[in-house]
Structure formats: structure tokens, C-alpha cells
Write a protein that holds these residues in place. Structure first.
Motif, PDB file in Angstrom:
ATOM      1  N   TRP A  20     -29.121 -27.554-147.895  1.00 36.71           N
ATOM      2  CA  TRP A  20     -28.780 -29.539-146.660  1.00 36.71           C
ATOM      3  C   TRP A  20     -27.908 -29.721-146.434  1.00 36.71           C
ATOM      4  N   GLY A  76     -35.020 -40.247-143.187  1.00 35.14           N
ATOM      5  CA  GLY A  76     -35.914 -39.638-143.386  1.00 35.14           C
ATOM      6  C   GLY A  76     -35.904 -38.286-144.224  1.00 35.14           C
ATOM      7  N   ASN A  77     -36.307 -37.562-144.256  1.00 30.86           N
ATOM      8  CA  ASN A  77     -36.575 -36.262-145.117  1.00 30.86           C
ATOM      9  C   ASN A  77     -35.474 -35.194-144.227  1.00 30.86           C
ATOM     10  N   THR A 137     -38.185 -27.822-147.172  1.00 31.27           N
ATOM     11  CA  THR A 137     -37.625 -29.432-146.966  1.00 31.27           C
ATOM     12  C   THR A 137     -37.211 -30.344-147.811  1.00 31.27           C
ATOM     13  N   GLY A 138     -36.900 -31.352-147.765  1.00 33.45           N
ATOM     14  CA  GLY A 138     -36.077 -32.067-148.832  1.00 33.45           C
ATOM     15  C   GLY A 138     -37.082 -33.040-148.374  1.00 33.45           C
ATOM     16  N   THR A 139     -37.756 -33.553-148.973  1.00 37.41           N
ATOM     17  CA  THR A 139     -39.067 -34.864-149.149  1.00 37.41           C
ATOM     18  C   THR A 139     -38.217 -35.997-149.738  1.00 37.41           C
ATOM     19  N   ASN A 140     -37.846 -37.090-148.905  1.00 37.00           N
ATOM     20  CA  ASN A 140     -37.454 -38.120-149.059  1.00 37.00           C
ATOM     21  C   ASN A 140     -37.870 -39.331-149.756  1.00 37.00           C
ATOM     22  N   ASN A 141     -37.816 -39.619-150.795  1.00 37.40           N
ATOM     23  CA  ASN A 141     -38.269 -40.710-151.473  1.00 37.40           C
ATOM     24  C   ASN A 141     -37.008 -42.003-151.812  1.00 37.40           C
ATOM     25  N   ARG A 198     -26.581 -38.385-148.419  1.00 33.38           N
ATOM     26  CA  ARG A 198     -27.237 -39.464-148.770  1.00 33.38           C
ATOM     27  C   ARG A 198     -27.933 -39.942-149.852  1.00 33.38           C
ATOM     28  N   ILE A 208     -35.533 -36.443-153.905  1.00 34.28           N
ATOM     29  CA  ILE A 208     -35.364 -36.417-152.805  1.00 34.28           C
ATOM     30  C   ILE A 208     -35.893 -34.955-153.258  1.00 34.28           C
ATOM     31  N   SER A 240     -37.820 -30.574-153.705  1.00 33.42           N
ATOM     32  CA  SER A 240     -38.755 -29.796-153.084  1.00 33.42           C
ATOM     33  C   SER A 240     -39.623 -29.119-153.154  1.00 33.42           C
TER      34      SER A 240
END
Length: 331
Positions: free
Chosen positions: A130, A137-138, A148-152, A165, A174, A176
Motif C-alpha cells: 500500500w 478513499g480506499n 484493497t485497504g478499505t478506508n474508514n 494516511r 484501514i 483488508s
């Protein structure tokens, strides 16, 4: 269509920055602004006074030889044609410690097609990479595994290499999704990343599972100030490793963290220097939850920044690899 660059320049990797043993298929970073100043190559577009002739910078590639016959695998992460600012990762077949490694950068072909091979730049053992270059976003994975790293809620900020980030310490992380690539078992592995964080203790930078106290592994920090590692094979005690340390940290200053296992030997490194070592033959406890960057133990939220996260299964970084990795990215 053939690639027919009219210009090339040699790039030299200093052998004294690469440790004491060769590294194979090493991903080397080319990062900086190249605008022709002081005789350096001018990687701006032709329209901006430079030498890049193709509109997407497809006419820049890397070779192992001055005859430009052996194309190297490389990833183009960013190339600003206005300023000449670039971020490329090039796979070096052998990073030599007995002689400087020389590769060649070729460019200036208006009709070029894309020569990059992003996925092949990363050895098969790299399960997620990454770069965090997205503005929001992600976060995308540069390997073929598409983790993909899911962005929170995290936001884009200046990192160590380009963007990183930022995590607010309250409710951002984040993740996955659960995958066998996060199950290290008793095999070799490496986890590496840049991070900077506050001095508020009891927080997690990276955890295999954010929903339980005894995650297979967690990397976090206290207010002592120490960065610490915990690992379990049974899910009820830190039997693989407890209070293993990266040493004292400086709050809010980016540092390179690496933890690796080769055989039964675990090692921790901070900024290229080994800080701890221990042994265990035990396998990590199995887990079925998501990998988590920025949260662990249900409420230990990271207050800080991360960048250049690498999750590697089946390859433990050697001391020489760690040395080269740090010197390359810190230069």
C-alpha cells in the motif's frame, strides 16, 4: 509497437548502503524531482521544457544494460509532467554488496506504449503493498493479490514517500478483508511500514484482528515511550512474543518499522537498526477477521500517520534487505 527512446541515463545504487549480503529481486525506489537542475535528467514533459514526450510518461522505462535490451519490471506510482516529480519502484534482480549496482533509465519516445509491469515488480511473497498515494478513499494494493485497504475515515497527508494516511486516534482505521495471505502460521514473514504517532500510550498501529485482545499479532506503542510487539499461538497469552520492542520512539516523527521471521528467529528493526530478537517455533493462532491498520484490541485507535505498508508471507527480510530498504526510502 517497439519502444524507441532517444535518451538514457545510468542510475547507480551505492553498494555501501546495501548491507553485507546480496538481495534478490529487490524493489528499489526512485523518488524525487527531476527537472534538469544541475545536470540531472529532466523528467518534465516536452511541453514543460523537459524530455518526456508521451502524454502519460509511457516513454520512461528501466533496463539492466546500457544497450537497453533487458527491460526491468517497474511500477509507476506517480509522475508529475509539470514539475518532474516522480515515484517509481524498480525490481533489481541482484542488489550487489561487492560492487555498485548500475541500471539505466531510458526515455523520450512520443509513440511509446506503457512499459511498466506493476504486479511483477513485487516478488510473489509480497501479499500487499500500500503506497497510499490516493488523495482520498480506499488504498490500492500494488501486488496482483488486489488486497484493497478499505478506508474508514482516514485522510490523505504528506507521508514519507509521497502521500500517507492520517488517523485521528478516535474512530479511523484501514482494514483488508480476511484472507489466507494474513495467516503466517509457522513460516517466514515480514511486516514493514512507516509510521509516526503521538505519545498517548496504549494504541495500535497494525493488528491481524482488531476485534480481540489476543490478536495473532499486534504492533503498538505505550507512553514510556516504546513501540512494542505482541504475538500469540494460543489466543490467550503472548507466548510467541511479549513486550518485544522497536525501542524508544520520538513522537510524531516518521520511522521505518520492520518485524520479520526467518525459521524460528524473529527480529525487530527501527530505521534499519535491529532493536530486538527472539526465537519461537510456534505457529500463529488462526484467525478469520480482517487485517487492521490503525486499530486493535477493540478500542486502541492510532493517532498518527502511516505510509508504504508491506505485508510479506514466505520471505523474512534479512538484515541486509532491511538496511537497503531503509537507506533507499530515507535518502
Amino acid at each position: 509497437m517497439a519502444f524507441s527512446p532517444t535518451l538514457y541515463r545510468s542510475l547507480t545504487i551505492d553498494k555501501t548502503k546495501c548491507g553485507s549480503a546480496d538481495s534478490t529481486n529487490f524493489p528499489a525506489l526512485l523518488y524525487g524531482t527531476y527537472d534538469g537542475t544541475g545536470g540531472e535528467p529532466d523528467l518534465r514533459s516536452v511541453g514543460n521544457g523537459g524530455k518526456i514526450a508521451e502524454a502519460s510518461a509511457y516513454d520512461l522505462a528501466f533496463y539492466s544494460d546500457s544497450a537497453l535490451t533487458t527491460l526491468l519490471n517497474f511500477e509507476r506510482v506517480a509522475h508529475n509532467l509539470t514539475t518532474g516529480a516522480v515515484e517509481y519502484w524498480i525490481q533489481i534482480p541482484t542488489l550487489d554488496v561487492d560492487a555498485d549496482t548500475v541500471i539505466y533509465m531510458a526515455y523520450n519516445d512520443a509513440s511509446a506504449t506503457d512499459q511498466a509491469n506493476q504486479n511483477a515488480t513485487w516478488r510473489s511473497e509480497f501479499k500487499a503493498v500500500w503506497h497510499m498515494e490516493e488523495s482520498s478513499g480506499n488504498v490500492a494494493d500494488s501486488t496482483s493479490n488486489a488486497h484493497t485497504g478499505t478506508n474508514n475515515g482516514t485522510t490523505s497527508v504528506t507521508g514519507k514517500v509521497g502521500k500517507g494516511r492520517d488517523f485521528n486516534g478516535t474512530d479511523q482505521n484501514i482494514t483488508s478483508a480476511n484472507h489466507a495471505d494474513w495467516e503466517f502460521g509457522s513460516g517466514d514473514f515480514t511486516v514493514a511500514f512507516w509510521a509516526a504517532h503521538s505519545s498517548t500510550g496504549g494504541r495500535i498501529i497494525l493488528a491481524r484482528d482488531a476485534t480481540t485482545t489476543f490478536s495473532p499479532f499486534i504492533i503498538g506503542y505505550d507512553s514510556s515511550p516504546n513501540d512494542l510487539i505482541y504475538m500469540t499461538s494460543n489466543g490467550s497469552s503472548w507466548d510467541i512474543g511479549s513486550d518485544k520492542t522497536f525501542g524508544a520512539y520520538t513522537a510524531d516523527v516518521l520511522a521505518r518499522y520492520v518485524v520479520s521471521r526467518i525459521g524460528t528467529a524473529f527480529k525487530a528493526y527501527l530505521n534499519g537498526v535491529q532493536t530486538d530478537t527472539w526465537t519461537s517455533s510456534a505457529a500463529f493462532v488462526a484467525n478469520s477477521n480482517a487485517l487492521s491498520l490503525g486499530l486493535g484490541q477493540t478500542s486502541a485507535w492510532l493517532n498518527g500517520i502511516t505510509d508504504e505498508v508491506q505485508i510479506v508471507k514466505g520471505l523474512g527480510f534479512t538484515a541486509s534487505w532491511v538496511t537497503a530498504d531503509y537507506n533507499n526510502q530515507n535518502s
